[in-house]
Design a protein around this motif. Structure first.
Motif, mmCIF file in Angstrom:
data_model
loop_
_atom_site.group_PDB
_atom_site.id
_atom_site.type_symbol
_atom_site.label_atom_id
_atom_site.label_comp_id
_atom_site.label_asym_id
_atom_site.label_seq_id
_atom_site.Cartn_x
_atom_site.Cartn_y
_atom_site.Cartn_z
ATOM 1 N N ARG A 48 -96.013 19.381 -24.921
ATOM 2 C CA ARG A 48 -96.128 18.847 -23.563
ATOM 3 C C ARG A 48 -95.198 19.643 -22.654
ATOM 4 N N VAL A 49 -95.751 20.186 -21.590
ATOM 5 C CA VAL A 49 -94.989 20.959 -20.611
ATOM 6 C C VAL A 49 -95.233 20.339 -19.250
ATOM 7 N N GLU A 50 -94.166 20.023 -18.544
ATOM 8 C CA GLU A 50 -94.294 19.446 -17.203
ATOM 9 C C GLU A 50 -93.590 20.342 -16.194
ATOM 10 N N LEU A 60 -92.559 27.561 -26.056
ATOM 11 C CA LEU A 60 -91.206 28.001 -26.368
ATOM 12 C C LEU A 60 -91.127 29.451 -26.825
ATOM 13 N N ALA A 61 -92.239 30.165 -26.772
ATOM 14 C CA ALA A 61 -92.237 31.554 -27.223
ATOM 15 C C ALA A 61 -91.350 32.405 -26.323
ATOM 16 N N MET A 62 -90.379 33.091 -26.928
ATOM 17 C CA MET A 62 -89.488 33.987 -26.182
ATOM 18 C C MET A 62 -89.965 35.432 -26.242
ATOM 19 N N ARG A 63 -90.917 35.698 -27.119
ATOM 20 C CA ARG A 63 -91.496 37.024 -27.246
ATOM 21 C C ARG A 63 -92.824 36.889 -27.981
ATOM 22 N N TRP A 64 -93.609 37.962 -27.984
ATOM 23 C CA TRP A 64 -94.859 37.947 -28.727
ATOM 24 C C TRP A 64 -94.540 37.886 -30.229
ATOM 25 N N PRO A 65 -95.218 36.999 -30.982
ATOM 26 C CA PRO A 65 -94.958 36.916 -32.431
ATOM 27 C C PRO A 65 -95.566 38.106 -33.160
ATOM 28 N N GLY A 66 -94.736 38.939 -33.729
ATOM 29 C CA GLY A 66 -95.232 40.112 -34.426
ATOM 30 C C GLY A 66 -95.180 41.355 -33.551
ATOM 31 N N GLU A 67 -95.844 42.387 -34.009
ATOM 32 C CA GLU A 67 -95.828 43.673 -33.319
ATOM 33 C C GLU A 67 -96.974 43.773 -32.327
ATOM 34 N N TRP A 99 -101.616 26.417 -19.082
ATOM 35 C CA TRP A 99 -100.707 26.407 -17.935
ATOM 36 C C TRP A 99 -100.234 27.810 -17.582
ATOM 37 N N LYS A 100 -100.084 28.698 -18.559
ATOM 38 C CA LYS A 100 -99.653 30.060 -18.253
ATOM 39 C C LYS A 100 -100.767 30.849 -17.563
ATOM 40 N N SER A 101 -102.004 30.527 -17.870
ATOM 41 C CA SER A 101 -103.134 31.170 -17.194
ATOM 42 C C SER A 101 -103.152 30.787 -15.710
ATOM 43 N N VAL A 102 -102.862 29.525 -15.430
ATOM 44 C CA VAL A 102 -102.796 29.066 -14.040
ATOM 45 C C VAL A 102 -101.676 29.798 -13.299
ATOM 46 N N ILE A 103 -100.535 29.967 -13.957
ATOM 47 C CA ILE A 103 -99.418 30.715 -13.376
ATOM 48 C C ILE A 103 -99.865 32.122 -13.000
ATOM 49 N N TRP A 104 -100.567 32.779 -13.915
ATOM 50 C CA TRP A 104 -100.998 34.149 -13.663
ATOM 51 C C TRP A 104 -101.960 34.244 -12.485
ATOM 52 N N ALA A 105 -102.880 33.308 -12.390
ATOM 53 C CA ALA A 105 -103.826 33.331 -11.276
ATOM 54 C C ALA A 105 -103.098 33.134 -9.949
ATOM 55 N N LEU A 106 -102.204 32.152 -9.883
ATOM 56 C CA LEU A 106 -101.449 31.903 -8.648
ATOM 57 C C LEU A 106 -100.602 33.114 -8.267
ATOM 58 N N ALA A 107 -100.001 33.751 -9.271
ATOM 59 C CA ALA A 107 -99.173 34.924 -8.999
ATOM 60 C C ALA A 107 -100.007 36.070 -8.446
ATOM 61 N N ALA A 108 -101.159 36.312 -9.054
ATOM 62 C CA ALA A 108 -102.039 37.385 -8.581
ATOM 63 C C ALA A 108 -102.497 37.116 -7.149
ATOM 64 N N TRP A 109 -102.858 35.884 -6.857
ATOM 65 C CA TRP A 109 -103.296 35.548 -5.496
ATOM 66 C C TRP A 109 -102.157 35.697 -4.502
ATOM 67 N N GLN A 110 -100.943 35.349 -4.921
ATOM 68 C CA GLN A 110 -99.801 35.473 -4.028
ATOM 69 C C GLN A 110 -99.542 36.941 -3.662
ATOM 70 N N ALA A 123 -93.739 37.134 -22.329
ATOM 71 C CA ALA A 123 -92.692 36.143 -22.614
ATOM 72 C C ALA A 123 -91.299 36.749 -22.532
ATOM 73 N N SER A 124 -91.148 37.974 -23.004
ATOM 74 C CA SER A 124 -89.819 38.592 -23.012
ATOM 75 C C SER A 124 -89.471 39.259 -21.690
ATOM 76 N N GLU A 125 -90.480 39.616 -20.899
ATOM 77 C CA GLU A 125 -90.232 40.344 -19.653
ATOM 78 C C GLU A 125 -90.092 39.447 -18.433
ATOM 79 N N VAL A 126 -90.836 38.352 -18.375
ATOM 80 C CA VAL A 126 -90.938 37.602 -17.124
ATOM 81 C C VAL A 126 -89.611 36.977 -16.700
ATOM 82 N N ARG A 127 -88.779 36.571 -17.652
ATOM 83 C CA ARG A 127 -87.553 35.853 -17.308
ATOM 84 C C ARG A 127 -86.524 36.716 -16.571
ATOM 85 N N SER A 128 -86.659 38.024 -16.651
ATOM 86 C CA SER A 128 -85.706 38.913 -15.987
ATOM 87 C C SER A 128 -86.015 39.110 -14.505
#
Length: 231
Positions: free
Chosen positions: A31-33, A118-125, A70-81, A134-139
């Motif tokens: 659950r993410v709010e 809670l993913a901080m990076r892509w799992p695996g290579e 929810w991350k897909s919605v974030i991406w769409a809003l960001a692209a539109w912005q 996941a690892s880039e956006v927080r910076s």
């Protein structure tokens, strides 16, 4: 000139900024709010990633090869912005954003999105050249300032049927109409385009969204707790 997506983000971060605006229910009791302020922060960081790291500009296209999430919605809003066009029919685009890093095609950049909250990076290579969201956006910064003003007459959405919606009509043509202050249940099973259309319509009317993965059991108790009236 301001475009509806920018005006919407201004409203979400300023009006009732601490109230839930997007709630996600996913597999494994996830659950993410996101309040209006937190939603705006995610969108700003992603817009800055697009603009500052990927050199995205208004009018460029981003292929959202993602499920309703929810991350897909974030991406769409960001692209539109930024003033970009979101491609939902798998057509040609400058950038690919995907949860399937084995996707093929020719792009200026490919971004891999790990869907677990809670993913901080892509799992695996990741394949060479892929960007780990996941690892880039927080910076990136919590406030977005456009380098180039977007055009309201530019295309904002190319739907799954190939139909195009301009930025100026994003909230009046693409967004689904909903009653004022609605608490809207959106089924992820209906696909990303429907999730985006319904979410925009709910926010435009001052409401909020509960986006639910197909595997989630929408019990009466859950719906009552989330203030959803009926299914």
């Amino acid at each position: 000139m301001s475009i509806p997506a920018i005006e919407l983000m201004t409203t979400l971060r300023s009006g009732h900024s601490t109230s839930p605006r997007l709630t996600w229910y996913g597999p494994d009791s996830e659950r993410v709010e996101l309040s209006g302020r937190v939603l705006d922060n995610w969108v700003a960081k992603t817009s800055n990633l697009l603009q500052d790291e990927l050199d995205a500009e208004p009018g460029m296209r981003v292929n959202l090869d993602l499920p309703a999430h929810w991350k897909s919605v974030i991406w769409a809003l960001a692209a539109w912005q930024v003033g970009m066009e979101t491609v939902l029919d798998g057509g040609e685009a400058n950038y690919l954003v995907t949860d399937r890093p084995d996707s093929t095609g020719t792009y200026d950049a490919v971004v891999a999105v790990a869907l677990p909250a809670l993913a901080m990076r892509w799992p695996g290579e990741l394949p060479g050249g892929f960007i780990d969201y996941a690892s880039e956006v927080r910076s990136h910064g919590d406030v977005f300032m456009a380098h180039t003003d977007p055009s309201a007459s530019g295309c904002a959405v190319r739907g799954s049927d190939g139909r195009r919606h301009l930025h100026e009509g994003l909230l009046t043509g693409f967004a689904a109409p909903h009653e004022e202050g609605v608490r809207l249940l959106v089924a992820a099973a209906d696909g990303l385009e429907a999730a985006l259309s319904n979410s925009l319509g709910a926010w435009h009317s001052g409401g909020s969204v509960l986006l639910a993965h197909p595997d989630v059991d929408l019990t009466d108790k859950l719906l009552a707790a989330e203030r959803i009236r009926g299914k």
